[in-house]
Design an enzyme around this catalytic site. Structure first.
Site, short mmCIF file in Angstrom:
data_model
loop_
_atom_site.label_atom_id
_atom_site.label_comp_id
_atom_site.label_asym_id
_atom_site.label_seq_id
_atom_site.Cartn_x
_atom_site.Cartn_y
_atom_site.Cartn_z
CE LYS A 14 -3.19 2.98 0.48
NZ LYS A 14 -4.02 3.42 -0.62
CE LYS A 16 -1.48 7.07 6.94
NZ LYS A 16 -2.66 6.31 7.36
P1 NAD Z 1 -11.01 9.78 7.94
O1 NAD Z 1 -10.19 10.75 8.72
O2 NAD Z 1 -12.06 10.27 7.01
O3 NAD Z 1 -11.73 8.76 8.96
C1 NAD Z 1 -11.14 8.29 10.15
C2 NAD Z 1 -12.24 7.96 11.14
O4 NAD Z 1 -11.62 7.43 12.32
C3 NAD Z 1 -13.06 9.19 11.57
O5 NAD Z 1 -14.42 8.91 11.45
C4 NAD Z 1 -12.65 9.40 13.02
O6 NAD Z 1 -13.67 9.94 13.84
C5 NAD Z 1 -12.31 7.97 13.44
N1 NAD Z 1 -11.46 7.93 14.61
C6 NAD Z 1 -10.34 8.64 14.86
N2 NAD Z 1 -9.83 8.31 16.07
C7 NAD Z 1 -10.65 7.37 16.58
C8 NAD Z 1 -10.66 6.63 17.80
N3 NAD Z 1 -9.73 6.80 18.75
N4 NAD Z 1 -11.66 5.74 17.99
C9 NAD Z 1 -12.63 5.56 17.06
N5 NAD Z 1 -12.67 6.22 15.88
C10 NAD Z 1 -11.68 7.11 15.66
O7 NAD Z 1 -9.96 8.85 7.18
P2 NAD Z 1 -10.22 7.98 5.86
O8 NAD Z 1 -10.00 8.82 4.67
O9 NAD Z 1 -11.47 7.19 6.03
O10 NAD Z 1 -8.95 7.00 5.94
C11 NAD Z 1 -8.90 5.93 6.88
C12 NAD Z 1 -7.68 5.08 6.54
O11 NAD Z 1 -7.83 4.56 5.21
C13 NAD Z 1 -6.38 5.86 6.58
O12 NAD Z 1 -5.38 5.07 7.14
C14 NAD Z 1 -6.12 6.19 5.12
O13 NAD Z 1 -4.74 6.37 4.85
C15 NAD Z 1 -6.71 4.96 4.43
N6 NAD Z 1 -7.18 5.18 3.06
C16 NAD Z 1 -7.99 6.24 2.74
C17 NAD Z 1 -8.44 6.41 1.42
C18 NAD Z 1 -9.34 7.54 1.02
O14 NAD Z 1 -9.57 7.72 -0.19
N7 NAD Z 1 -9.87 8.31 1.93
C19 NAD Z 1 -8.05 5.49 0.43
C20 NAD Z 1 -7.23 4.42 0.79
C21 NAD Z 1 -6.81 4.28 2.10
#
Ligand code: NAD
Length: 295
Positions: free
Chosen positions: A170, A239
């Site tokens: 990834k 990140k």
């Molecule tokens: P985001 O910031 O939109 O969502 C993260 C969620 O985690 C939020 O709803 C937040 O409230 C929750 N959270 C944070 N701390 C918490 C805790 N202590 N307990 C419970 N919930 C908690 O992030 P995202 O874009 O959904 O990305 C999530 C992961 O997926 C990341 O690691 C990112 O790198 C990866 N990712 C994202 C995408 C994308 O297009 N957004 C694509 C591939 C991978």
């Protein structure tokens, strides 16, 4: 099948909805109570804590901003470890640091619990459609057990190796993705400065050797339309690049192209653009070139 999801952000929320649409019983936990309400209204079961979710759902997906939050969710006072049993399986879908994933796996094994790492690629739209790419690291039997489940959210589900291998692939994928978006931005911005029409340039590039997901999807949908709606933040991209660069450093190999790309991303990030969508890197290039790329 019953699956718990922790982290209902851009990715986790869409995954939860998609699994509900596929007839899966979904449990949810997020510190954001508004997100909990939204996904409960689609039919998901709210839980009190990670421990509560782990006690009620055999399969637990974590899709969180970073590994430090994943660790807190695991070992915290009301953490997952308090609710897991021997048939539980943690599916760690956060984009994370492979060495940390291996440490977490050791801790899980020591406690008699199972995990795989299964990060995703494809963004919000593919999460909604259930067409993500999912790269899995870990024991092959554990992978086979949840392959049908992962197939409900992903179109390409590939077992790439031992624990941590998914997180390694990834980070490397995003290193390529970051560089192609940046270099395409530079090329199109230069073309505009030279008086070319960006739409026509992209029509050529997308049937030529310069084509990438950035030129084929991100430019037409997010740049030409000036729709920089947040799906994957610049913070998260930086990140991922940091993870890839530190993997290279650990292996003592140079990364000439990726280092240049990383510096550009960090420059935009240091200017406070972390909460914007990652495609804001194109706006950052536009500012330097004094042009705007629009249809
Ligand atoms: P985001 O910031 O939109 O969502 C993260 C969620 O985690 C939020 O709803 C937040 O409230 C929750 N959270 C944070 N701390 C918490 C805790 N202590 N307990 C419970 N919930 C908690 O992030 P995202 O874009 O959904 O990305 C999530 C992961 O997926 C990341 O690691 C990112 O790198 C990866 N990712 C994202 C995408 C994308 O297009 N957004 C694509 C591939 C991978």
């Amino acid at each position: 099948m019953r699956v718990g999801i922790i982290g209902l952000g851009n990715m986790g929320g869409r995954m939860a909805k998609r699994l509900l649409e596929q007839g899966v019983e979904v449990g949810i936990f997020d510190v954001n109570k508004e997100f909990m309400r939204i996904y409960a209204s689609f039919g998901a079961e709210e839980t009190e804590s990670p421990a509560d979710l782990a006690a009620k759902f055999q399969y637990v997906i974590t899709v969180l901003p970073n590994v430090y939050i994943v660790k807190e969710i695991l070992v915290g006072e009301e953490g997952l470890m308090k609710g897991f049993s021997s048939n539980s399986l943690l599916i760690e879908m956060t984009t994370s640091i492979p060495s940390e994933t291996k440490e977490i796996n050791k801790m899980m094994e020591h406690a008699g619990f199972r995990m795989i790492d299964a990060p995703v690629s494809g963004g919000v739209k593919k999460a909604e459609e259930g067409t993500l790419s999912i790269m899995v690291g870990g024991d092959a039997f554990n992978f086979e057990e949840v392959e049908p489940l992962l197939g409900k959210i992903g179109q390409n589900v590939i077992h790439v190796g031992d624990i941590g291998a998914g997180h390694t692939v990834k980070a490397l994928n995003n290193m390529i993705s970051a560089a192609t978006l940046a270099v395409t931005g530079e090329a199109i911005a230069l073309g505009v400065k030279l008086g070319l029409d960006p739409t026509k340039m992209l029509s050529v590039i997308n049937t030529s050797t310069g084509k990438s997901f950035s030129s084929d999807f991100k430019f037409p949908n997010q740049v030409l339309t000036r729709n920089f709606e947040v799906g994957f933040t610049l913070d998260l991209m930086v990140k991922d690049l940091k993870i890839a660069m530190s993997m290279a450093e650990d292996e003592k190999v140079p990364m000439f192209i990726s280092s240049a790309s990383y510096q550009l991303w960090k420059q935009a990030w240091s200017e406070g653009k972390g909460n914007e969508d990652h495609t804001t890197i194109v706006k950052h290039i536009e500012e330097m070139f004094d042009v705007e790329i629009k249809a």
